[in-house]
Scaffold this motif. Sequence first.
Motif, mmCIF file in Angstrom:
data_model
loop_
_atom_site.group_PDB
_atom_site.id
_atom_site.type_symbol
_atom_site.label_atom_id
_atom_site.label_comp_id
_atom_site.label_asym_id
_atom_site.label_seq_id
_atom_site.Cartn_x
_atom_site.Cartn_y
_atom_site.Cartn_z
ATOM 1 N N GLY A 375 10.136 -14.670 4.520
ATOM 2 C CA GLY A 375 9.764 -13.738 3.465
ATOM 3 C C GLY A 375 10.334 -14.196 2.133
ATOM 4 N N ILE A 376 9.534 -14.155 1.107
ATOM 5 C CA ILE A 376 9.970 -14.493 -0.250
ATOM 6 C C ILE A 376 9.895 -13.220 -1.069
ATOM 7 N N ILE A 377 11.060 -12.708 -1.442
ATOM 8 C CA ILE A 377 11.157 -11.408 -2.107
ATOM 9 C C ILE A 377 11.681 -11.632 -3.523
ATOM 10 N N GLY A 378 10.966 -11.097 -4.503
ATOM 11 C CA GLY A 378 11.284 -11.321 -5.905
ATOM 12 C C GLY A 378 12.511 -10.556 -6.379
ATOM 13 N N THR A 379 12.631 -10.437 -7.687
ATOM 14 C CA THR A 379 13.778 -9.778 -8.297
ATOM 15 C C THR A 379 13.532 -8.279 -8.442
ATOM 16 N N HIS A 380 14.624 -7.514 -8.459
ATOM 17 C CA HIS A 380 14.582 -6.063 -8.716
ATOM 18 C C HIS A 380 13.671 -5.326 -7.721
ATOM 19 N N CYS A 381 13.657 -5.805 -6.484
ATOM 20 C CA CYS A 381 12.884 -5.128 -5.439
ATOM 21 C C CYS A 381 13.800 -4.198 -4.639
ATOM 22 N N LYS A 382 13.178 -3.226 -3.970
ATOM 23 C CA LYS A 382 13.918 -2.306 -3.114
ATOM 24 C C LYS A 382 13.226 -2.239 -1.767
ATOM 25 N N ILE A 383 13.899 -2.724 -0.733
ATOM 26 C CA ILE A 383 13.336 -2.776 0.619
ATOM 27 C C ILE A 383 14.054 -1.747 1.477
ATOM 28 N N GLY A 384 13.311 -0.788 2.016
ATOM 29 C CA GLY A 384 13.899 0.306 2.778
ATOM 30 C C GLY A 384 14.325 -0.087 4.176
ATOM 31 N N ASN A 385 14.984 0.840 4.849
ATOM 32 C CA ASN A 385 15.472 0.609 6.210
ATOM 33 C C ASN A 385 14.317 0.362 7.178
ATOM 34 N N ASN A 386 14.557 -0.533 8.136
ATOM 35 C CA ASN A 386 13.613 -0.816 9.224
ATOM 36 C C ASN A 386 12.272 -1.372 8.738
ATOM 37 N N ALA A 387 12.194 -1.807 7.496
ATOM 38 C CA ALA A 387 10.965 -2.464 7.023
ATOM 39 C C ALA A 387 10.885 -3.865 7.615
ATOM 40 N N LYS A 388 9.684 -4.432 7.600
ATOM 41 C CA LYS A 388 9.486 -5.793 8.102
ATOM 42 C C LYS A 388 8.668 -6.578 7.072
ATOM 43 N N ILE A 389 9.156 -7.777 6.764
ATOM 44 C CA ILE A 389 8.461 -8.671 5.830
ATOM 45 C C ILE A 389 8.357 -10.024 6.513
ATOM 46 N N ILE A 390 7.145 -10.384 6.894
ATOM 47 C CA ILE A 390 6.916 -11.572 7.703
ATOM 48 C C ILE A 390 5.903 -12.470 7.002
ATOM 49 N N ASN A 391 6.311 -13.709 6.752
ATOM 50 C CA ASN A 391 5.419 -14.717 6.167
ATOM 51 C C ASN A 391 4.652 -14.156 4.967
ATOM 52 N N SER A 392 5.361 -13.515 4.067
ATOM 53 C CA SER A 392 4.733 -12.846 2.933
ATOM 54 C C SER A 392 5.491 -13.143 1.649
ATOM 55 N N VAL A 393 4.784 -12.961 0.530
ATOM 56 C CA VAL A 393 5.370 -13.153 -0.798
ATOM 57 C C VAL A 393 5.354 -11.816 -1.522
ATOM 58 N N ILE A 394 6.523 -11.372 -1.933
ATOM 59 C CA ILE A 394 6.672 -10.104 -2.642
ATOM 60 C C ILE A 394 7.085 -10.412 -4.081
ATOM 61 N N PHE A 395 6.283 -9.994 -5.038
ATOM 62 C CA PHE A 395 6.590 -10.261 -6.440
ATOM 63 C C PHE A 395 7.730 -9.347 -6.911
ATOM 64 N N ASP A 396 8.069 -9.426 -8.201
ATOM 65 C CA ASP A 396 9.184 -8.657 -8.769
ATOM 66 C C ASP A 396 8.876 -7.157 -8.840
ATOM 67 N N HIS A 397 9.959 -6.361 -8.809
ATOM 68 C CA HIS A 397 9.887 -4.905 -9.040
ATOM 69 C C HIS A 397 8.958 -4.197 -8.044
ATOM 70 N N VAL A 398 9.057 -4.588 -6.791
ATOM 71 C CA VAL A 398 8.256 -3.959 -5.733
ATOM 72 C C VAL A 398 9.164 -3.062 -4.886
ATOM 73 N N THR A 399 8.659 -1.879 -4.532
ATOM 74 C CA THR A 399 9.365 -0.984 -3.619
ATOM 75 C C THR A 399 8.621 -0.917 -2.297
ATOM 76 N N ILE A 400 9.333 -1.177 -1.208
ATOM 77 C CA ILE A 400 8.770 -1.068 0.139
ATOM 78 C C ILE A 400 9.634 -0.053 0.887
ATOM 79 N N GLU A 401 9.050 1.091 1.218
ATOM 80 C CA GLU A 401 9.835 2.185 1.801
ATOM 81 C C GLU A 401 10.133 1.953 3.282
ATOM 82 N N ASP A 402 10.934 2.855 3.844
ATOM 83 C CA ASP A 402 11.395 2.745 5.229
ATOM 84 C C ASP A 402 10.229 2.558 6.195
ATOM 85 N N GLY A 403 10.404 1.639 7.124
ATOM 86 C CA GLY A 403 9.456 1.467 8.218
ATOM 87 C C GLY A 403 8.160 0.769 7.853
#
Length: 448
Positions: A375-403
């Motif tokens: 997983g490639i996660i950008g700057t100023h992101c917030k990744i919640g508990n029990n989330a999964k990021i697999i073979n993905s690109v996350i740009f800056d300032h992204v919020t991914i909530e729990d689960g």
Amino acid sequence: MQSSSSPPQAAKRLIHDFQIVILAGGSGRGLRPMTSDQMPKALLPVANRVLLSYQLEFVSKLGFPEVIVVTTERYEDAIQQFLHIHKDTTHDAVQVVLKVVPDYFGTAAVLVSLKPELKGDIIVMGADVIVEGDFLHHMADMHRAKDAAVTVLAWQTKVEEDKPPAADEIVEYFAVDPKTDRLLMLFDSDSLNTDFIKVKKKLFRRFPNFVLYPTMRDAHFYMFSKWTLDVLEKNQESMESIQADFIPFLTRCQYEKHLVDGVNVPSILSPQVADMSSYRNDPTDKVKCFMYKFPDQGGKKYCDRVDSIASFLEINRKIAEGGKEYQPYEPKGPLPKILNFIATSAKIEKTTAVPSGSIIGADTSVGERVGVKKGIIGTHCKIGNNAKIINSVIFDHVTIEDGAKVQNSIVGANSYIEKDAELMECIMGSASKVPAGVTWRGKKSVAQ
């Protein structure tokens, strides 16, 4: 900064003979919805670095004191802002000269507009190419020794046997004389009007033993002798693109010699060398085009272009693995057996492991028991508990909530993925919102 592998005399000659132009005005239609009227292809993040930074590092390593970066009016402010940040953070000694052209200019018109400022031969590279190694000295030697009008860099792709190209895949074709590396035709499947490839009789008579390569890729990296700009200027009304119009025109000049009537075509070869050269057996053989095959050294060196969603994901993955000359800006993680890259300001809970091939950007927080794999996660992101990021690109300032789960996907900047949502093979543009609990597969969301 100059590469230690660059011979000093060869480097000095290269710098003396050539100017480098980076074309950074492309809108990247094949990369939508990641690109937009506000986001040019040149500014896309690749392994948490701006794509244009790779070309600037390439120029810096070679020791060039100056590079011309060209963009369009639409992207002027964004490119200018990046160049200021890049200079302040890298302290790069290369002087970047930014040239802005009208939005309607094609790449051929760009080159004509630069003619008064180009004093010698020219290296033109697209802002989508990432290329490694000290090949440039050898390519320049070939360009000079063979008195070339243009030399085109190409690399060999890996082709799976018995697997035809995808329906939307564009195949590039290089027609090359295998004994001399003369480039005779360059075109792609998108330009074909029929299932047949038409070859003029004049080409067959002049080069009867050429080979057609469908597995080479155009790196969008070209060396032009300065006099070719006179040819381009004379024919500019019929030419829009360097790759699709100008280079094919030059290749035709090799067997349709009337096309350069009235153009002064100088030779860089001395009279003594010219007398010994096989190319001078025919005094009318003035325009010579060549293909230079990128020397990947058995896979140790790397060349690719960010020109599709698939290549964007693949190049992110390869650079995040950490084995290339170009590295992410984040420092390597603290564990010796795990090659990951984690910003010092990132906050990762102890129950979350970040395996090799992953990047966590600055000021990003990662919650409890998060599954991260390539997983490639950008700057100023917030990744919640029990989330999964697999073979993905996350740009800056992204919020991914729990689960929530993101797999084989790209998520644009300022997006919000709500609790327990699932994305599979999705491309989310900037400021996308994914409702809680939904499952999306293969969805594309236009940038807001």
